[in-house]
Design an enzyme around this catalytic site. Structure first.
Site, short mmCIF file in Angstrom:
data_model
loop_
_atom_site.label_atom_id
_atom_site.label_comp_id
_atom_site.label_asym_id
_atom_site.label_seq_id
_atom_site.Cartn_x
_atom_site.Cartn_y
_atom_site.Cartn_z
N ASN A 17 0.87 -1.18 0.00
CA ASN A 17 0.00 0.00 0.00
C ASN A 17 0.90 1.23 0.00
O ASN A 17 1.50 1.57 1.02
CB ASN A 17 -0.89 -0.04 1.26
CG ASN A 17 -1.70 1.23 1.43
OD1 ASN A 17 -1.80 2.05 0.52
ND2 ASN A 17 -2.30 1.39 2.61
N TRP A 18 1.01 1.88 -1.16
CA TRP A 18 1.93 3.01 -1.29
C TRP A 18 1.42 4.27 -0.59
O TRP A 18 2.16 5.22 -0.43
CB TRP A 18 2.16 3.34 -2.78
CG TRP A 18 2.91 2.30 -3.54
CD1 TRP A 18 3.33 1.07 -3.11
CD2 TRP A 18 3.34 2.42 -4.91
NE1 TRP A 18 3.99 0.42 -4.13
CE2 TRP A 18 4.00 1.22 -5.24
CE3 TRP A 18 3.21 3.40 -5.89
CZ2 TRP A 18 4.56 0.99 -6.50
CZ3 TRP A 18 3.76 3.18 -7.15
CH2 TRP A 18 4.42 1.99 -7.44
N LYS A 19 0.14 4.29 -0.27
CA LYS A 19 -0.48 5.49 0.31
C LYS A 19 -0.21 6.68 -0.64
O LYS A 19 -0.17 6.49 -1.85
CB LYS A 19 0.01 5.73 1.73
CG LYS A 19 -0.17 4.47 2.59
CD LYS A 19 0.04 4.66 4.05
CE LYS A 19 -0.17 3.32 4.76
NZ LYS A 19 -0.08 3.43 6.21
N HIS A 109 -9.52 1.36 4.82
CA HIS A 109 -8.25 1.51 5.53
C HIS A 109 -8.46 2.46 6.72
O HIS A 109 -9.25 3.40 6.63
CB HIS A 109 -7.18 2.07 4.58
CG HIS A 109 -5.81 2.04 5.18
ND1 HIS A 109 -5.38 2.99 6.08
CD2 HIS A 109 -4.81 1.15 5.06
CE1 HIS A 109 -4.15 2.68 6.46
NE2 HIS A 109 -3.78 1.57 5.85
N GLU A 111 -6.84 4.83 7.81
CA GLU A 111 -6.62 6.25 7.52
C GLU A 111 -7.85 6.87 6.87
O GLU A 111 -8.13 8.06 7.07
CB GLU A 111 -5.36 6.40 6.65
CG GLU A 111 -4.10 6.19 7.47
CD GLU A 111 -2.91 5.64 6.72
OE1 GLU A 111 -2.88 5.72 5.48
OE2 GLU A 111 -2.01 5.10 7.40
N GLU A 179 -5.58 -4.97 10.37
CA GLU A 179 -4.55 -3.97 10.62
C GLU A 179 -4.84 -3.22 11.92
O GLU A 179 -5.64 -2.28 11.92
CB GLU A 179 -4.52 -2.96 9.47
CG GLU A 179 -4.17 -3.56 8.13
CD GLU A 179 -3.53 -2.54 7.22
OE1 GLU A 179 -2.40 -2.78 6.77
OE2 GLU A 179 -4.15 -1.49 6.97
N GLY A 185 2.41 2.01 10.93
CA GLY A 185 3.41 3.07 10.86
C GLY A 185 4.09 3.37 12.18
O GLY A 185 4.80 4.37 12.31
N SER A 225 3.33 -2.34 10.42
CA SER A 225 4.77 -2.42 10.69
C SER A 225 5.39 -3.76 10.27
O SER A 225 6.28 -4.28 10.95
CB SER A 225 5.07 -2.10 12.16
OG SER A 225 4.67 -0.77 12.45
N GLY A 246 2.79 -1.19 4.35
CA GLY A 246 2.80 0.24 4.04
C GLY A 246 4.21 0.74 3.80
O GLY A 246 4.77 0.57 2.72
N GLY A 247 4.81 1.31 4.83
CA GLY A 247 6.13 1.94 4.71
C GLY A 247 7.17 1.08 4.01
O GLY A 247 7.87 1.55 3.11
#
Ligand code: PGA
Length: 267
Positions: A17-19, A109, A111, A179, A185, A225, A246-247
């Site tokens: 997930n590049w966000k 998600h 966010e 999640e 994150g 994470s 993610g990251g």
């Protein structure tokens, strides 16, 4: 659940997930390098499926590259509209994603739930829209640290998933991502035991809301994470079928190492 298949029958899925990262030019360079890295390592995409979720503005470039180079990489949107078309400024229809050969779309998600006030009802409407347009929804659920303290580990994700599956056909092709919000994150991943307990509870929800066969066939991912150093622990769990990253999905070497978890840690 006598018809439940063994976890071995579910193809693991590692999803990035590049966000809101990488513009369309950067996405082309990134996908080329990722494809080379996996090719160099002789990655077998039938053994572990790989999907990326770039921003909407990158999708056409990614489609062109994936089809020209016949890459086995799947991709999808990070969200979609519950509506099909019309006066919805700024929204993206599932039809547009399907036309770009997206296989998947992330829905709910945390966010989006927190920053865009997406309720369980909105998430359910988006899941219905995704299925209507032939997309596989990656339905995200997870509790905050406060929820965890107040309600325990599974209560909130279970209720979010029940709401998301209301009205979904019993044989629907879906992916679920657990999640925990506190793990996203933060560098503080859940333990494999924690992830397994919630993923097992989510599989029971799928069996009860849809069917035993669908529960057995559905991939349930862990996200929060995830790194190359902790992926193997999650993948050893019987109810964890992959990861939503993610990251670490923005670092080609790291993401490639996560995808190749079987090789470098000998699961
Ligand atoms: P993270 O994000 O891997 O950076 O924790 C996961 C996600 O939000 O999907």
């Amino acid at each position: 659940m006598d018809s439940v298949k063994s976890p071995a029958t579910r193809t693991p899925l590692i999803a990035g997930n590049w966000k809101m990262n990488l513009d369309h030019l950067q996405s082309i360079a990134f996908v080329q390098k990722l494809a080379w890295s996996l090719k160099d390592a002789s990655h077998d995409f039938a053994d572990v499926e790989v999907a990326i979720f770039p921003p909407f503005t990158d999708l056409r470039s990614v489609q062109t590259l994936v089809s020209a180079d016949k890459l086995e990489l799947a991709y999808g949107g990070q969200d979609l509209s519950a509506a099909d078309s019309g006066a919805y400024t700024g929204e993206i229809s599932g039809q547009f994603l399907s036309k770009l050969d997206c296989v998947y779309v992330i829905i709910g998600h945390s966010e989006r739930r927190t920053m865009h006030n997406e309720t369980d009802e909105v998430v359910a409407a988006k899941v219905a829209a995704a299925l209507k347009h032939g997309l596989v929804p990656v339905i995200c659920v997870g509790e905050t640290a406060e929820d965890l303290e107040r309600f325990g580990p599974s209560a909130v994700p279970v209720s979010q998933l029940k709401a998301a599956l209301a009205g979904v056909p019993s044989d629907a092709n879906i992916v679920v991502a657990y999640e925990p919000v506190w793990a996203i994150g933060s560098g503080q991943a859940a333990t494999p035991d924690q992830a397994e307990a919630v993923c097992a509870a989510l599989r029971t929800v799928i069996a009860e809301s849809l069917s035993d066969d669908t529960a057995a066939a559905t991939r349930i991912l862990y996200g929060g994470s995830v790194k190359s150093g902790n992926i193997a622990g999650f993948m050893r769990e019987p109810n964890v079928d992959g990861a939503l990253v993610g990251g670490a999905s923005l670092d080609i070497d790291e993401f490639s190492a996560i995808v190749r978890y079987k090789k470098h840690v000998g699961v």
